[in-house]
Design an enzyme around this catalytic site. Structure first.
Site, mmCIF file in Angstrom:
data_model
loop_
_atom_site.group_PDB
_atom_site.id
_atom_site.type_symbol
_atom_site.label_atom_id
_atom_site.label_comp_id
_atom_site.label_asym_id
_atom_site.label_seq_id
_atom_site.Cartn_x
_atom_site.Cartn_y
_atom_site.Cartn_z
ATOM 1 C CG HIS A 22 52.646 39.273 47.081
ATOM 2 N ND1 HIS A 22 52.281 40.380 47.800
ATOM 3 C CD2 HIS A 22 54.000 39.285 47.050
ATOM 4 C CE1 HIS A 22 53.361 41.041 48.168
ATOM 5 N NE2 HIS A 22 54.417 40.398 47.736
ATOM 6 C CB SER A 41 31.186 17.180 53.489
ATOM 7 O OG SER A 41 30.044 17.667 52.832
#
Ligand SMILES: O=C(O)C[C@H](Nc1ncnc2c1ncn2[C@@H]1O[C@H](COP(=O)(O)O)[C@@H](O)[C@H]1O)C(=O)O
Length: 835
Positions: free
Chosen positions: A252, A376
């Site tokens: 989770h 990037s």
């Protein structure tokens, strides 16, 4: 109110576009109609309410359309400059990614389709020449046969273009191939006489379905499987290399009990190998039964020929599985099976890509950079996980395509419709995006660097994960309210090494338990993760073994818990118990070997083998290396296909394999073999046979009857135990990868097991000697001999490199002897792991 008008005279004489610049005055409120088919709000005015002069038209080419959409070059120069190239291709597979997927092109392109059609048409003519009843097509001379084969082998791009030119006239793509071949052969004196036997009794789909099957089979074997294998191997390596690297796991998204990085990779390796194996089990099928699947035309011309048999022989001679129940088309169900199986493989890989993406995001992995590469365009510090993103994106694209093929292809109106034809031309798209995705994932994996410091930091911040073992040990020693006590310690407080230590010291536990807990850290609380990663080889062979045994229908549905536990045991369980140091006892029971096995070997014959050698070649003129590659790999698909990653072939790599090292009683089978021979292939064969013996032992104990097939308590028909043993042994030999031929007392014809001749072995066996006395509870056994290479005929017991037997009595033993190692050695099958 004003409208700007735009005009273009290129496509039509003149077109006009109007845009509404302001709302119409209330007096001219139009009868408003919304035309939803246009993607804009247009108002149609009543022509009687105002005249065209009310519209202020600016006739200008600088209209909204041409200024906004960047297609001027194309428009001005016309399609002339936009012939197909890497930059103009509509599909990125054919453009940007061409270099990464072009290996598929010889198989999956239109060239490939035409090539395989040519191959099927020619092979059919050759087949007709071998049918005695068809006297009109006599046996071809060697020269004519070579000429025909040469049309296949030398099939070039120019030939394919010629077929396309003929198609322009016929408007029928298969007929174009027939005309092309007739043209090519019309000047050959011998073949010219039988030109009308090209495409004889065939419907186009007879040719097409075999061509499509060959395209798929050869493309998978020659291109896709090898890259899948590399990928699985790369993930296996990640598992091996990081077997002991502790990592905080997350369920989770929250910190959970620690694991190791290697074990998490092992899970993916095992999942992918299992699915890869599933893919390989799909039977690639073919039909050859004429216009509606009943051989109507065939029987009308030659009523006495056994056409269904001829068709079966023909389809199988191409290395495909024969499908007798068909309409005009092979119903494509196998294709759906194949594509769905690939989808599952791809989905597992999406899961992998996303997990790695996440681990990179957590900085558990760094990525190596190349000088000159930009991470990037705007944030110079970044190295983005672009390979995994590319892989995920392409897997989605692949699955979309494959899913459509899988859903569409099995549906065809009545005896056929032609919707499949155009759809089948897209098979390369699904495989192409898959291939690209596998390569991208591989590229990404190659750049990964484990950041152990970061992994360790997270563990150091997570001492609360020790709440689980502390609580569990407290339960074992009946400490009251363990959960509540731990909850009090851990909830809403920072749990540190010191607070944990203090808590443990305050517990009423035996000293050993306390010491154990005090020793524990988030780094060491990893359960069996290290072993699970390290035994990945065994896990993968267990998966393969499951598949082996999965071929027996009852097993999957009716396994008992005992049955399961049999499967769960590793092949380390053969435990050496004695070493008969007698040269004469070397080959187990020599008399038995000489009679049973050698007889079996003498009775062996070869028909099935010669068919395999007729596997078609691949388009040579595009890729010269394709031919040998596909020939070699054609044995991959269908009944003989299997996968064992290279890593699983490593047998005890750390152990000494020198022949001078003596093995000790108490060694496991694997340890013994590693010491007794350096031949990894032989070890593999003997280990795989050991695996089969283990399961046969279980079957002998539990199968409901011995001698004949019978019906079990579930009402299912069961194989007789000797046939079960027979099948298991053949499967085990196939999976060994090192068995060339095998035959048995039940199946005396030589069976090609797909292993190499050079470095491989051939095995003859009696699967269950004494099977008729199973029910009377006497000992029974499996006996086998192993010969080097591909010889099982004209060989003697003395030529064996190994001989062995499995004895199924109160105990199960595996007795074996190796040619170059003294003694006969007996191994006992243990119920538990080696202590
Ligand atoms: O053997 C036959 O041809 C029997 C015939 N059925 C057909 N079977 C296979 N191909 C056929 C068939 N019909 C057409 N065509 C040709 O298929 C081509 C379809 O082109 P596309 O839609 O681009 O894939 C395109 O070239 C079509 O001409 C029937 O009447 O049942």
């Amino acid at each position: 109110m004003e409208f700007a008008s735009s005009s273009s005279s290129r496509v039509f004489n003149r077109t006009h576009q109007f845009s509404l610049l302001s709302t119409p005055p209330p007096s001219q409120k139009p009868s408003s109609l919304f035309n939803p088919s246009l993607n804009a709000f247009f108002i149609r005015f009543s022509t009687t309410s105002f005249s065209p002069r009310d519209l202020s038209c600016k006739s200008t080419l600088r209209d909204t359309t041409t200024t906004r959409i960047a297609t001027p070059k194309m428009a001005e120069n016309g399609v002339r400059d936009f012939e197909l190239s890497n930059l103009t291709a509509l599909s990125p597979l054919d453009g940007r990614y061409w270099n990464k997927v072009k290996d598929l092109s010889p198989y999956m392109s239109e060239y490939g389709l035409i090539y395989y059609r040519v191959l099927v048409e020619i092979k059919w003519l050759l087949k007709l020449s071998q049918i005695p009843e068809i006297t009109e097509v006599p046996n071809f001379s060697e020269e004519a046969e070579a000429y025909l084969e040469g049309l296949i082998d030398g099939f070039s791009m120019d030939d394919a273009l010629e077929v396309k030119n003929i198609e322009k006239v016929t408007n029928h793509d298969v007929k174009a191939v027939e005309y092309f071949l007739k043209k090519k052969c019309q000047s050959h004196p011998e073949i010219a006489k039988v030109l009308e036997f090209f495409h004889f009794a065939c419907t186009s789909e007879d040719i097409n379905n075999l061509a499509h099957a060959l395209m798929l089979k050869e493309a998978m074997n020659g291109v896709v499987f090898p890259v899948m294998d590399k990928l699985i191997e790369a993930i296996c390596k990640l598992a091996e290399d990081n077997a002991s690297t502790p990592m905080l796991s997350r369920t989770h998204g929250q910190p959970a009990s620690p694991t190791t990085l290697g074990k998490e990779m092992a899970v993916f390796a095992a999942r992918l190998s299992e699915q890869r194996h599933e893919i390989s089990q799909v039977k690639i099928k073919g039909k050859f039964a004429g216009a509606v699947g009943n051989y109507n035309a065939h029987f009308s011309a030659y009523p006495s020929v056994n056409w269904p048999l001829i068709a079966k022989e023909f389809v199988e001679s191409l290395g495909l599985c024969f499908n007798p129940y068909v309409t005009q088309i092979e119903p494509h169900d196998y294709m759906a099976r194949l594509f769905h199986a690939i989808i599952v493989f791809n989905t597992i890989l999406i899961d992998f890509d996303r997990d790695i993406w996440g681990y990179i995001s957590l900085a558990y992995f760094k990525q190596t950079t190349k000088a000159g590469e930009i991470g990037s365009s705007t944030m110079p510090h970044k190295v983005n996980p672009i390979d995994f993103e590319n892989s995920e994106g392409n897997l989605g694209k692949a699955n979309g395509n494959l899913s459509h093929l899988g859903e569409k292809l099995p549906v065809s109106r009545w005896q056929r419709d032609l919707t499949d034809s155009t759809v089948l031309r897209n098979m390369g798209e699904g495989l192409g995006h898959s291939l690209l995705a596998y390569k991208s994932a591989l590229q990404g994996i190659a750049k990964l660097q484990v950041n152990e410091t970061r992994l360790s930091e997270d563990l150091n911040q997570s001492w609360e994960v020790l709440a689980e073992p502390i609580q569990t040990v407290m339960r074992r020693y009946s400490v009251p309210e363990p959960y509540e006590k731990l909850k009090e310690l851990t909830r809403g407080r920072a749990v540190t090494k010191d607070s944990i230590k203090e808590f443990i010291e305050g517990l009423e536990l035996p000293k050993e338990a306390k010491d154990y807990l005090l020793e524990l850290t988030p780094h060491t609380y990893v359960g069996a993760a290290i072993e699970l990663s390290k035994t990945l080889d065994i896990a993968i062979s267990l998966i393969l073994k499951r598949t082996i045994f999965g071929v027996e229908p009852n097993l999957a549905t009716h396994t008992t818990s005992e049955d399961e536990s049999e499967f769960g045991k590793s092949n380390m369980l053969w435990f050496g118990i004695s070493d008969y140091r007698s040269e004469f006892a070397k080959f187990g029971h020599p008399a038995k070997m000489e009679t049973g096995i050698a007889c079996c070997a003498r009775g062996a014959y070869l028909p099935g083998v010669s068919q395999h050698s007729k596997a078609p070649v691949s388009p040579q003129s595009i890729s010269p290396s394709c031919s040998s590659r596909s020939l070699k790999s054609s044995s991959l698909f269908g009944e003989t296909l299997r996968f064992v990653p290279r890593s699983s072939l490593k047998v005890s790599k750390a152990k000494n394999s020198s022949l001078v090292t003596r093995c000790e009683i108490g060694d496991s089978l694997e340890e013994f073999l590693t010491k007794a021979t350096s031949d990894k292939g032989l070890i593999r064969v003997l280990m795989c046979m050991g695996e089969a013996l283990r399961t046969i032992a279980f079957k002998v104990r539990t199968a409901s009857c011995g001698g004949t097939a019978c019906v079990n308590s579930f009402g299912d028909e069961q194989l007789a135990v000797d046939m079960l043993a027979n099948n298991l042994l053949f499967e085990a030999l196939t999976y060994s990868h090192f068995c060339k031929y095998a035959c048995s007392e039940e199946v005396p014809e030589l069976q090609d097991m797909g292993g190499p001749t050079e470095g491989g072995f051939s095995v003859a066996f009696d699967p269950l000697d004494g099977s008729s006395i199973v029910d009377t509870n006497f000992s029974v056994g499996t006996i086998f001999g192993v010969w080097p290479g591909d010889k099982l005929t004209g060989v003697t017991g003395r030529d064996q490199v190994a001989a062995a037997m499995g004895v199924y009595g109160p105990r199960t033993t595996y007795v074996l002897a190796l040619k170059d190692y003294p003694g006969t050695h007996e191994f006992l099958l243990l119920d538990e792991g080696v202590a």
